[in-house]
Design a protein around this motif. Sequence first.
Motif, PDB file in Angstrom:
ATOM      1  N   TRP A   1       1.215 -21.035   5.039  1.00  0.00           N
ATOM      2  CA  TRP A   1       0.200 -20.158   4.485  1.00  0.00           C
ATOM      3  C   TRP A   1       0.685 -18.717   4.610  1.00  0.00           C
ATOM      4  CZ3 TRP A   1      -4.038 -21.978   2.010  1.00  0.00           C
ATOM      5  CH2 TRP A   1      -4.364 -23.321   2.214  1.00  0.00           C
ATOM      6  N   TYR A   2       0.233 -17.872   3.678  1.00  0.00           N
ATOM      7  CA  TYR A   2       0.664 -16.468   3.703  1.00  0.00           C
ATOM      8  C   TYR A   2      -0.358 -15.595   2.989  1.00  0.00           C
ATOM      9  CZ  TYR A   2       1.776 -16.855  -1.233  1.00  0.00           C
ATOM     10  OH  TYR A   2       1.678 -17.027  -2.583  1.00  0.00           O
ATOM     11  N   CYS A   3      -0.224 -14.291   3.195  1.00  0.00           N
ATOM     12  CA  CYS A   3      -0.992 -13.280   2.458  1.00  0.00           C
ATOM     13  C   CYS A   3      -0.007 -12.219   1.990  1.00  0.00           C
ATOM     14  CB  CYS A   3      -2.024 -12.599   3.350  1.00  0.00           C
ATOM     15  SG  CYS A   3      -3.372 -13.651   3.862  1.00  0.00           S
ATOM     16  N   THR A   4      -0.137 -11.791   0.745  1.00  0.00           N
ATOM     17  CA  THR A   4       0.672 -10.699   0.217  1.00  0.00           C
ATOM     18  C   THR A   4      -0.262  -9.640  -0.349  1.00  0.00           C
ATOM     19  OG1 THR A   4       2.567 -12.099  -0.308  1.00  0.00           O
ATOM     20  CG2 THR A   4       2.391 -10.022  -1.508  1.00  0.00           C
ATOM     21  N   PHE A   5      -0.187  -8.453   0.239  1.00  0.00           N
ATOM     22  CA  PHE A   5      -0.949  -7.291  -0.224  1.00  0.00           C
ATOM     23  C   PHE A   5       0.017  -6.475  -1.081  1.00  0.00           C
ATOM     24  CE2 PHE A   5      -2.428  -8.685   3.882  1.00  0.00           C
ATOM     25  CZ  PHE A   5      -3.801  -8.756   3.720  1.00  0.00           C
ATOM     26  N   ALA A   6      -0.304  -6.291  -2.349  1.00  0.00           N
ATOM     27  CA  ALA A   6       0.632  -5.669  -3.289  1.00  0.00           C
ATOM     28  C   ALA A   6       0.184  -4.259  -3.676  1.00  0.00           C
ATOM     29  CB  ALA A   6       0.757  -6.530  -4.541  1.00  0.00           C
ATOM     30  N   GLY A   7       1.142  -3.492  -4.176  1.00  0.00           N
ATOM     31  CA  GLY A   7       0.840  -2.160  -4.698  1.00  0.00           C
ATOM     32  C   GLY A   7       0.503  -1.143  -3.628  1.00  0.00           C
ATOM     33  N   VAL A   8       1.111  -1.263  -2.461  1.00  0.00           N
ATOM     34  CA  VAL A   8       0.851  -0.337  -1.358  1.00  0.00           C
ATOM     35  C   VAL A   8       1.741   0.890  -1.543  1.00  0.00           C
ATOM     36  CG1 VAL A   8       0.843  -0.051   1.139  1.00  0.00           C
ATOM     37  CG2 VAL A   8       0.262  -2.275   0.135  1.00  0.00           C
ATOM     38  N   LYS A   9       1.124   2.020  -1.776  1.00  0.00           N
ATOM     39  CA  LYS A   9       1.868   3.218  -2.169  1.00  0.00           C
ATOM     40  C   LYS A   9       2.137   4.157  -0.995  1.00  0.00           C
ATOM     41  CE  LYS A   9       0.537   2.828  -6.926  1.00  0.00           C
ATOM     42  NZ  LYS A   9      -0.516   1.833  -6.934  1.00  0.00           N
ATOM     43  N   TYR A  10       3.085   3.716  -0.142  1.00  0.00           N
ATOM     44  CA  TYR A  10       3.598   4.572   0.914  1.00  0.00           C
ATOM     45  C   TYR A  10       4.615   5.531   0.308  1.00  0.00           C
ATOM     46  CZ  TYR A  10       1.550   1.966   4.810  1.00  0.00           C
ATOM     47  OH  TYR A  10       0.677   1.399   5.704  1.00  0.00           O
ATOM     48  N   ALA A  11       5.032   6.519   1.082  1.00  0.00           N
ATOM     49  CA  ALA A  11       6.064   7.444   0.616  1.00  0.00           C
ATOM     50  C   ALA A  11       7.326   6.669   0.258  1.00  0.00           C
ATOM     51  CB  ALA A  11       6.373   8.473   1.702  1.00  0.00           C
ATOM     52  N   GLN A  12       7.999   7.145  -0.794  1.00  0.00           N
ATOM     53  CA  GLN A  12       9.232   6.499  -1.215  1.00  0.00           C
ATOM     54  C   GLN A  12      10.121   7.566  -1.852  1.00  0.00           C
ATOM     55  OE1 GLN A  12       8.591   3.104  -3.709  1.00  0.00           O
ATOM     56  NE2 GLN A  12      10.722   2.476  -3.629  1.00  0.00           N
ATOM     57  N   PRO A  13      11.315   7.777  -1.301  1.00  0.00           N
ATOM     58  CA  PRO A  13      12.189   8.837  -1.827  1.00  0.00           C
ATOM     59  C   PRO A  13      12.401   8.724  -3.336  1.00  0.00           C
ATOM     60  CG  PRO A  13      13.097   7.901   0.180  1.00  0.00           C
ATOM     61  CD  PRO A  13      11.921   7.048  -0.201  1.00  0.00           C
ATOM     62  N   GLY A  14      12.249   9.845  -4.021  1.00  0.00           N
ATOM     63  CA  GLY A  14      12.444   9.890  -5.459  1.00  0.00           C
ATOM     64  C   GLY A  14      11.236   9.456  -6.262  1.00  0.00           C
ATOM     65  N   ILE A  15      10.230   8.886  -5.610  1.00  0.00           N
ATOM     66  CA  ILE A  15       9.028   8.419  -6.300  1.00  0.00           C
ATOM     67  C   ILE A  15       7.816   9.227  -5.851  1.00  0.00           C
ATOM     68  CG2 ILE A  15       7.489   6.466  -6.756  1.00  0.00           C
ATOM     69  CD1 ILE A  15      10.259   6.065  -7.940  1.00  0.00           C
ATOM     70  N   ARG A  16       7.535   9.228  -4.552  1.00  0.00           N
ATOM     71  CA  ARG A  16       6.415  10.001  -4.005  1.00  0.00           C
ATOM     72  C   ARG A  16       6.811  10.491  -2.619  1.00  0.00           C
ATOM     73  NH1 ARG A  16       5.263   4.746  -3.820  1.00  0.00           N
ATOM     74  NH2 ARG A  16       4.472   4.589  -5.919  1.00  0.00           N
ATOM     75  N   THR A  17       6.485  11.742  -2.355  1.00  0.00           N
ATOM     76  CA  THR A  17       6.913  12.365  -1.097  1.00  0.00           C
ATOM     77  C   THR A  17       6.036  11.960   0.080  1.00  0.00           C
ATOM     78  OG1 THR A  17       5.584  14.317  -1.598  1.00  0.00           O
ATOM     79  CG2 THR A  17       7.907  14.347  -2.268  1.00  0.00           C
ATOM     80  N   ALA A  18       4.842  11.502  -0.189  1.00  0.00           N
ATOM     81  CA  ALA A  18       3.937  11.087   0.879  1.00  0.00           C
ATOM     82  C   ALA A  18       3.154   9.862   0.419  1.00  0.00           C
ATOM     83  CB  ALA A  18       2.968  12.220   1.222  1.00  0.00           C
ATOM     84  N   ALA A  19       2.567   9.157   1.376  1.00  0.00           N
ATOM     85  CA  ALA A  19       1.698   8.030   1.032  1.00  0.00           C
ATOM     86  C   ALA A  19       0.520   8.557   0.223  1.00  0.00           C
ATOM     87  CB  ALA A  19       1.206   7.336   2.299  1.00  0.00           C
ATOM     88  N   CYS A  20      -0.033   7.721  -0.618  1.00  0.00           N
ATOM     89  CA  CYS A  20      -1.172   8.100  -1.455  1.00  0.00           C
ATOM     90  C   CYS A  20      -2.493   7.998  -0.691  1.00  0.00           C
ATOM     91  CB  CYS A  20      -1.225   7.215  -2.698  1.00  0.00           C
ATOM     92  SG  CYS A  20       0.156   7.486  -3.820  1.00  0.00           S
ATOM     93  N   PHE A  21      -2.435   7.679   0.576  1.00  0.00           N
ATOM     94  CA  PHE A  21      -3.626   7.491   1.392  1.00  0.00           C
ATOM     95  C   PHE A  21      -3.286   7.878   2.823  1.00  0.00           C
ATOM     96  CE2 PHE A  21      -1.210   3.629   0.797  1.00  0.00           C
ATOM     97  CZ  PHE A  21      -0.856   3.316   2.096  1.00  0.00           C
ATOM     98  N   ASP A  22      -4.313   8.048   3.629  1.00  0.00           N
ATOM     99  CA  ASP A  22      -4.130   8.343   5.049  1.00  0.00           C
ATOM    100  C   ASP A  22      -4.392   7.117   5.916  1.00  0.00           C
ATOM    101  OD1 ASP A  22      -3.749  11.183   4.540  1.00  0.00           O
ATOM    102  OD2 ASP A  22      -5.884  11.200   4.060  1.00  0.00           O
ATOM    103  N   GLU A  23      -5.199   6.190   5.411  1.00  0.00           N
ATOM    104  CA  GLU A  23      -5.576   5.002   6.163  1.00  0.00           C
ATOM    105  C   GLU A  23      -5.588   3.818   5.198  1.00  0.00           C
ATOM    106  OE1 GLU A  23      -8.615   5.509   9.403  1.00  0.00           O
ATOM    107  OE2 GLU A  23      -9.761   4.235   8.014  1.00  0.00           O
ATOM    108  N   LEU A  24      -4.908   2.752   5.576  1.00  0.00           N
ATOM    109  CA  LEU A  24      -4.824   1.558   4.733  1.00  0.00           C
ATOM    110  C   LEU A  24      -5.598   0.419   5.372  1.00  0.00           C
ATOM    111  CD1 LEU A  24      -3.644  -0.009   2.315  1.00  0.00           C
ATOM    112  CD2 LEU A  24      -1.670  -0.543   3.766  1.00  0.00           C
ATOM    113  N   TRP A  25      -6.583  -0.097   4.636  1.00  0.00           N
ATOM    114  CA  TRP A  25      -7.350  -1.261   5.073  1.00  0.00           C
ATOM    115  C   TRP A  25      -6.828  -2.487   4.340  1.00  0.00           C
ATOM    116  CZ3 TRP A  25     -13.208  -0.722   6.146  1.00  0.00           C
ATOM    117  CH2 TRP A  25     -13.455   0.421   6.916  1.00  0.00           C
TER     118      TRP A  25
END
Length: 189
Positions: free
Chosen positions: A100-124
């Motif tokens: 069994w597994y869970c996959t949470f997709a589309g988590v927008k943390y910082a990523q060089p060349g894409i976004r300098t910071a996460a798009c959120f401060d707290e992820l639920w």
Amino acid sequence: SVVDQINSKPRRVYMNQVYRDVPLSKVSPTRRALVFERLGLEIDKLVNYESTFEFSTDDDLRVDGRRRGHHSASFDWIRGQTRVELKHARLSWNQDRQRWYCTFAGVKYAQPGIRTAACFDELWLAIYSPCGIHMFIHNGTYGLAAAGLRGQSAGFEINVYSRRHEPNAKIALDIICAKLVAAGADNWP
């Protein structure tokens, strides 16, 4: 064995059996996401009753430069000055890996060349399972994986797995929840 019986059926047929009488099982993942977002917001309001809350605004831009709508906003709500994003995943059976597994997709943390910071401060994280809904505040690192080629702009995935050859969804869910807590995730009621 029970695992062989599970794997003898097409995955979709088995998952339909597991979730047959579970509330929201006939609802699309998109609609479920909206229900969980609203539930998460209401829980947050109860726990942080002295804070102010508002939904995300649609004035931020996507990676391609187009304006975001509310349902594609980079976070779901704001508590005080904290941007909160809620991602959900359904507890699912992987026939190849027999777990069994869970996959949470589309988590927008910082990523060089894409976004300098996460798009959120707290992820639920909300796990939807035959046993109910379980919510956690993610620690920012556990289970994080690149989402393949599309992951550049779509974000990361968070993958959490039970042990192999465990056919019982309840036991598997307990293992997954324990892994999240052991990794530092806060568990909500």
